[in-house]
Design a protein around this motif. Sequence first.
Motif, PDB file in Angstrom:
ATOM      1  N   UNK B 128       0.820  -1.203   0.000  1.00 13.93           N
ATOM      2  CA  UNK B 128       0.000   0.000   0.000  1.00 13.93           C
ATOM      3  C   UNK B 128       0.858   1.259   0.000  1.00 13.93           C
ATOM      4  N   UNK B 129       2.041   1.145   0.591  1.00 18.14           N
ATOM      5  CA  UNK B 129       2.919   2.298   0.687  1.00 18.14           C
ATOM      6  C   UNK B 129       3.658   2.613  -0.604  1.00 18.14           C
ATOM      7  N   UNK B 130       3.634   1.685  -1.540  1.00 19.06           N
ATOM      8  CA  UNK B 130       4.343   1.925  -2.808  1.00 19.06           C
ATOM      9  C   UNK B 130       3.567   2.917  -3.677  1.00 19.06           C
ATOM     10  N   UNK B 131       4.316   3.584  -4.551  1.00 22.99           N
ATOM     11  CA  UNK B 131       3.628   4.450  -5.514  1.00 22.99           C
ATOM     12  C   UNK B 131       2.872   3.552  -6.501  1.00 22.99           C
ATOM     13  N   UNK B 132       1.882   4.149  -7.167  1.00 22.92           N
ATOM     14  CA  UNK B 132       1.066   3.383  -8.130  1.00 22.92           C
ATOM     15  C   UNK B 132       1.935   2.747  -9.219  1.00 22.92           C
ATOM     16  N   UNK B 133       2.940   3.508  -9.673  1.00 23.30           N
ATOM     17  CA  UNK B 133       3.814   3.001 -10.737  1.00 23.30           C
ATOM     18  C   UNK B 133       4.546   1.733 -10.300  1.00 23.30           C
ATOM     19  N   UNK B 134       5.084   1.774  -9.074  1.00 24.94           N
ATOM     20  CA  UNK B 134       5.829   0.622  -8.566  1.00 24.94           C
ATOM     21  C   UNK B 134       4.907  -0.570  -8.319  1.00 24.94           C
ATOM     22  N   UNK B 135       3.759  -0.272  -7.683  1.00 28.23           N
ATOM     23  CA  UNK B 135       2.835  -1.358  -7.367  1.00 28.23           C
ATOM     24  C   UNK B 135       2.364  -2.030  -8.662  1.00 28.23           C
ATOM     25  N   UNK B 141       4.012  -8.128 -12.969  1.00 28.10           N
ATOM     26  CA  UNK B 141       5.123  -9.065 -13.047  1.00 28.10           C
ATOM     27  C   UNK B 141       4.866 -10.300 -12.175  1.00 28.10           C
ATOM     28  N   UNK B 142       4.415 -10.060 -10.950  1.00 30.01           N
ATOM     29  CA  UNK B 142       4.278 -11.175 -10.007  1.00 30.01           C
ATOM     30  C   UNK B 142       2.956 -11.902 -10.143  1.00 30.01           C
ATOM     31  N   UNK B 143       1.868 -11.135 -10.259  1.00 31.14           N
ATOM     32  CA  UNK B 143       0.548 -11.780 -10.222  1.00 31.14           C
ATOM     33  C   UNK B 143       0.003 -12.114 -11.602  1.00 31.14           C
ATOM     34  N   UNK B 164      14.157  -1.586 -14.835  1.00 33.31           N
ATOM     35  CA  UNK B 164      14.612  -0.679 -13.784  1.00 33.31           C
ATOM     36  C   UNK B 164      13.511  -0.457 -12.761  1.00 33.31           C
ATOM     37  N   UNK B 165      12.296  -0.275 -13.283  1.00 30.67           N
ATOM     38  CA  UNK B 165      11.178   0.024 -12.389  1.00 30.67           C
ATOM     39  C   UNK B 165      10.863  -1.165 -11.470  1.00 30.67           C
ATOM     40  N   UNK B 166      10.893  -2.370 -12.029  1.00 26.99           N
ATOM     41  CA  UNK B 166      10.633  -3.559 -11.209  1.00 26.99           C
ATOM     42  C   UNK B 166      11.703  -3.682 -10.124  1.00 26.99           C
ATOM     43  N   UNK B 167      12.939  -3.446 -10.528  1.00 28.95           N
ATOM     44  CA  UNK B 167      14.063  -3.540  -9.598  1.00 28.95           C
ATOM     45  C   UNK B 167      13.890  -2.563  -8.440  1.00 28.95           C
ATOM     46  N   UNK B 168      13.562  -1.322  -8.795  1.00 30.42           N
ATOM     47  CA  UNK B 168      13.398  -0.295  -7.756  1.00 30.42           C
ATOM     48  C   UNK B 168      12.179  -0.584  -6.887  1.00 30.42           C
ATOM     49  N   UNK B 169      11.112  -1.063  -7.525  1.00 28.74           N
ATOM     50  CA  UNK B 169       9.876  -1.357  -6.783  1.00 28.74           C
ATOM     51  C   UNK B 169      10.134  -2.448  -5.746  1.00 28.74           C
TER      52      UNK B 169
END
Lengths: 279, 183
Positions: B128-135, B141-143, B164-169
């Motif tokens: 929930x704490x992640x930004x929308x982009x990261x979530x 990727x995961x689900x 890059x985004x997945x890595x940072x997320x």
Amino acid sequence: MKDDKDMSCEHAKDKLEDWLHNDLDKADRLSVDKHLAECVNCQEEFAADKQLWESLAKMKVPEPREEMRVNFYAMLDNFKAAEATNKPFSFQTLIEKLRDIVLPQWTVQVAFSLLLVGLGWVIGNKTSQNNVSSTAYQQQIETLATQVEDMKSNMMLALIENPSATERLRAVSYTSDITHADEKVIDALFTTLNNDPNVNVRLVALEALTQFAKDAAVREGLVKSLALQDSPMVQVALADVMVKLQEKGSVKELRKLLDKEGLNDLVKNKIEQTIKDLS
Amino acid sequence: MNTLTDNSLMLRVKAGDLDKMGLLFERYNRPLFAFFYHMTHKRDVSEDLVQNVFYRMLKYKHAFTGEGEFRTWMYHLARNILNDSVKQNRSSDHYDVSEMADKLGGGTLADEGFEKREDVDFLHKAMAGLSDDYREVLVLSRFQEMKYDEIAKVLNINEGTVKVRVHRALGELKKKFFTNERR
């Protein structure tokens, strides 16, 4: 050589996501595993990531309720119904419409001339429609007129047996407005001409019958009537009608009339003159 | 069975055989619902959004060319619909932690793999704490088990950016999860 074989920490981290996805080819996978066996830091980090990654998979999602499916099929049905009534609007037709709009100059000219022709046609149609409506108007008037005539015929037939001479006169006068008298009217007029006690009424009836003299039956009736009249005025008037109609068939009846006893001298002269005119 | 691929079904819908959308619904309503649920954590909202996706696919069926994958196209629409709904309803459409905690309260989610139920709670909080982009990239990727190239097409960005985004997320999630856990 050794550097190539052994993966750096950075290189290994680069493969982390693919490693988590189990998406590494065999060579890369072996390299990563080898690096992890040697590098404790990376080992810890990868283990933590893997735990997290596995944990994510454990996050449960509830089942959507059955209403969602019901709503979907209801929406699909509505859409199908709307599509059926709205008829095919496709991308293709839109493109065709656009192409129609953006066409070369000559089509505009052709379209313009077509427009003029169309306009002419519309105007022509409009005016001919006016003709149609005016003939319709004519027809209406004609039917009204025949209705009035019918009404007058009926009035005439109703009044002609009235005891008052004035009313009978009026009845006969109605026939002047009748262009196509039917048998009933003609019969009534002859009855009046041959039997009415009033001379004036008989004279008017004669005048009325003269209008319909085109009819052979009417002329025949008039000729026969000569023998039935005893009023000099009516006899003279009948003689005048015979001359006017140039009814040569009446000569025989006129001669009979001359043989009649007690004939007025004036009438005798008139009849003789008439026979001369006709023969 | 070539005739039963997603793409051929969607092309038949496009050609006017609208009933084929029913088959696509049966295939994808759950994954789509899961996507929206992970993003919003609201069941009602997620169900409505799924409905919206299928409606939009019917409405814009002519835009489906069959050159790309149906699934990519569908998630592309799904993501746009989600963004629209977030814009319309900014406060309520965010991941709602308190509501989520209520739902988890009596559940047995911690049974498998987790020693403590708190772990699940922490993970939800971390997500929930992640930004929308990261979530979003983590969910896809995961689900949805999408590869980076497919995510790139859904998001309309290049594959490198996705990686890059997945890595940072993941890094962000890890940080939140482990710091929460320690408290």
